[in-house]
Design a protein around this motif. Structure first.
Motif, PDB file in Angstrom:
ATOM      1  N   VAL A  85      -0.741  14.972  17.882  1.00  0.00           N
ATOM      2  CA  VAL A  85      -2.198  14.865  17.870  1.00  0.00           C
ATOM      3  C   VAL A  85      -2.660  13.820  18.888  1.00  0.00           C
ATOM      4  CG1 VAL A  85      -4.171  14.143  16.455  1.00  0.00           C
ATOM      5  CG2 VAL A  85      -2.476  15.710  15.517  1.00  0.00           C
ATOM      6  N   THR A  86      -1.938  12.714  18.973  1.00  0.00           N
ATOM      7  CA  THR A  86      -2.288  11.676  19.939  1.00  0.00           C
ATOM      8  C   THR A  86      -2.146  12.188  21.368  1.00  0.00           C
ATOM      9  OG1 THR A  86      -1.551   9.976  18.396  1.00  0.00           O
ATOM     10  CG2 THR A  86      -1.737   9.332  20.713  1.00  0.00           C
ATOM     11  N   LEU A  87      -1.041  12.896  21.654  1.00  0.00           N
ATOM     12  CA  LEU A  87      -0.850  13.444  22.997  1.00  0.00           C
ATOM     13  C   LEU A  87      -1.927  14.463  23.353  1.00  0.00           C
ATOM     14  CD1 LEU A  87       3.036  13.833  23.159  1.00  0.00           C
ATOM     15  CD2 LEU A  87       1.609  12.146  24.303  1.00  0.00           C
ATOM     16  N   LEU A  88      -2.285  15.301  22.405  1.00  0.00           N
ATOM     17  CA  LEU A  88      -3.352  16.285  22.664  1.00  0.00           C
ATOM     18  C   LEU A  88      -4.689  15.599  22.908  1.00  0.00           C
ATOM     19  CD1 LEU A  88      -2.463  19.127  20.144  1.00  0.00           C
ATOM     20  CD2 LEU A  88      -2.377  19.230  22.641  1.00  0.00           C
ATOM     21  N   ALA A  89      -4.956  14.539  22.161  1.00  0.00           N
ATOM     22  CA  ALA A  89      -6.207  13.800  22.364  1.00  0.00           C
ATOM     23  C   ALA A  89      -6.229  13.139  23.740  1.00  0.00           C
ATOM     24  CB  ALA A  89      -6.382  12.751  21.265  1.00  0.00           C
ATOM     25  N   LEU A  90      -5.101  12.569  24.166  1.00  0.00           N
ATOM     26  CA  LEU A  90      -5.023  11.966  25.494  1.00  0.00           C
ATOM     27  C   LEU A  90      -5.186  13.012  26.591  1.00  0.00           C
ATOM     28  CD1 LEU A  90      -2.137   9.390  25.023  1.00  0.00           C
ATOM     29  CD2 LEU A  90      -4.560   8.910  25.342  1.00  0.00           C
ATOM     30  N   PHE A  91      -4.584  14.180  26.402  1.00  0.00           N
ATOM     31  CA  PHE A  91      -4.722  15.254  27.381  1.00  0.00           C
ATOM     32  C   PHE A  91      -6.171  15.720  27.460  1.00  0.00           C
ATOM     33  CE2 PHE A  91      -4.714  19.807  28.425  1.00  0.00           C
ATOM     34  CZ  PHE A  91      -4.142  19.738  29.687  1.00  0.00           C
ATOM     35  N   GLY A  92      -6.817  15.841  26.322  1.00  0.00           N
ATOM     36  CA  GLY A  92      -8.224  16.235  26.312  1.00  0.00           C
ATOM     37  C   GLY A  92      -9.109  15.204  26.987  1.00  0.00           C
TER      38      GLY A  92
ATOM     39  N   GLY B 220       0.830  -1.199   0.000  1.00  0.00           N
ATOM     40  CA  GLY B 220       0.000   0.000   0.000  1.00  0.00           C
ATOM     41  C   GLY B 220       0.862   1.246   0.000  1.00  0.00           C
ATOM     42  N   ARG B 221       0.327   2.304  -0.488  1.00  0.00           N
ATOM     43  CA  ARG B 221       1.064   3.560  -0.507  1.00  0.00           C
ATOM     44  C   ARG B 221       0.923   4.249   0.826  1.00  0.00           C
ATOM     45  NH1 ARG B 221       0.635   6.099  -6.445  1.00  0.00           N
ATOM     46  NH2 ARG B 221       0.887   4.157  -7.559  1.00  0.00           N
ATOM     47  N   ARG B 222       1.989   4.856   1.265  1.00  0.00           N
ATOM     48  CA  ARG B 222       1.953   5.585   2.528  1.00  0.00           C
ATOM     49  C   ARG B 222       1.293   6.930   2.300  1.00  0.00           C
ATOM     50  NH1 ARG B 222       7.169   5.211   5.969  1.00  0.00           N
ATOM     51  NH2 ARG B 222       5.637   4.922   7.577  1.00  0.00           N
ATOM     52  N   SER B 223       0.663   7.401   3.337  1.00  0.00           N
ATOM     53  CA  SER B 223      -0.038   8.674   3.216  1.00  0.00           C
ATOM     54  C   SER B 223       0.923   9.845   3.199  1.00  0.00           C
ATOM     55  CB  SER B 223      -1.039   8.827   4.366  1.00  0.00           C
ATOM     56  OG  SER B 223      -0.342   8.848   5.587  1.00  0.00           O
ATOM     57  N   GLY B 224       2.157   9.635   3.650  1.00  0.00           N
ATOM     58  CA  GLY B 224       3.138  10.709   3.638  1.00  0.00           C
ATOM     59  C   GLY B 224       3.009  11.631   4.835  1.00  0.00           C
ATOM     60  N   SER B 225       2.224  11.249   5.847  1.00  0.00           N
ATOM     61  CA  SER B 225       2.072  12.115   7.005  1.00  0.00           C
ATOM     62  C   SER B 225       3.316  12.026   7.887  1.00  0.00           C
ATOM     63  CB  SER B 225       0.833  11.724   7.803  1.00  0.00           C
ATOM     64  OG  SER B 225       0.978  10.414   8.297  1.00  0.00           O
ATOM     65  N   ASN B 226       3.560  13.086   8.604  1.00  0.00           N
ATOM     66  CA  ASN B 226       4.721  13.177   9.471  1.00  0.00           C
ATOM     67  C   ASN B 226       4.426  12.464  10.791  1.00  0.00           C
ATOM     68  OD1 ASN B 226       6.941  13.922  10.909  1.00  0.00           O
ATOM     69  ND2 ASN B 226       6.812  16.091  10.377  1.00  0.00           N
ATOM     70  N   PRO B 227       5.288  11.556  11.248  1.00  0.00           N
ATOM     71  CA  PRO B 227       5.016  10.839  12.497  1.00  0.00           C
ATOM     72  C   PRO B 227       5.013  11.755  13.721  1.00  0.00           C
ATOM     73  CG  PRO B 227       7.120  10.157  11.567  1.00  0.00           C
ATOM     74  CD  PRO B 227       6.483  11.078  10.586  1.00  0.00           C
ATOM     75  N   ILE B 228       5.755  12.850  13.673  1.00  0.00           N
ATOM     76  CA  ILE B 228       5.767  13.784  14.809  1.00  0.00           C
ATOM     77  C   ILE B 228       4.401  14.447  14.959  1.00  0.00           C
ATOM     78  CG2 ILE B 228       6.794  15.918  15.687  1.00  0.00           C
ATOM     79  CD1 ILE B 228       9.409  15.018  14.374  1.00  0.00           C
ATOM     80  N   VAL B 229       3.785  14.787  13.845  1.00  0.00           N
ATOM     81  CA  VAL B 229       2.452  15.392  13.901  1.00  0.00           C
ATOM     82  C   VAL B 229       1.457  14.384  14.473  1.00  0.00           C
ATOM     83  CG1 VAL B 229       0.566  16.340  12.500  1.00  0.00           C
ATOM     84  CG2 VAL B 229       2.921  16.981  12.007  1.00  0.00           C
ATOM     85  N   GLY B 230       1.565  13.139  14.070  1.00  0.00           N
ATOM     86  CA  GLY B 230       0.693  12.103  14.612  1.00  0.00           C
ATOM     87  C   GLY B 230       0.885  11.935  16.111  1.00  0.00           C
TER      88      GLY B 230
END
Length: 117
Positions: A36-43, A23-33
């Motif tokens: 976003v995960t840390l912010l979601a956990l904090f929320g 499959g093709r990778r989405s090209g998203s940056n792992p740091i951004v992911g």
């Protein structure tokens, strides 16, 4: 098991079977992911503590206590780091000296045995 030709080869047959293609990778940056995960956990933690304490400010105060406790623990460990490193270095030098003595004794014994034979 045999598959009909259209199933084995998609549009062009140059790249192998469909199920073997990567499959093709989405090209998203792992740091951004991660952010976003840390912010979601904090929320989520803020929401849970707000419900538990029946007030967002009281829940925030509890979380602030957690953060300050962790920060003080890290600062305490950082202050002890030079002492621990010095102790480890002393232990390592003692072990190296004992190893050197044992090697020297072994070499002398081997030399004596060679002279005797």
């Amino acid at each position: 098991m045999r598959f009909p030709e259209p199933v084995r080869m998609a549009d062009d047959g140059d790249h192998g079977p469909v199920w073997a293609r990567r499959g093709r990778r989405s090209g998203s940056n792992p740091i951004v992911g991660l952010l976003v995960t840390l912010l979601a956990l904090f929320g989520a933690a803020s929401l849970v503590m707000g419900i538990k304490e029946r007030s967002l400010s009281a829940g925030g105060a509890v979380m602030d206590g957690w953060v300050s406790g962790a920060w003080n623990g890290v600062r305490g460990l950082a202050g002890q780091a030079p002492e621990a490193a010095e102790k480890a270095a002393d232990e390592a030098s003692d072990a190296a000296a004992k190893t050197g003595d044992a090697l020297e004794a072994g070499a002398e014994k081997a030399a004596e045995e060679m002279k005797a034979s």
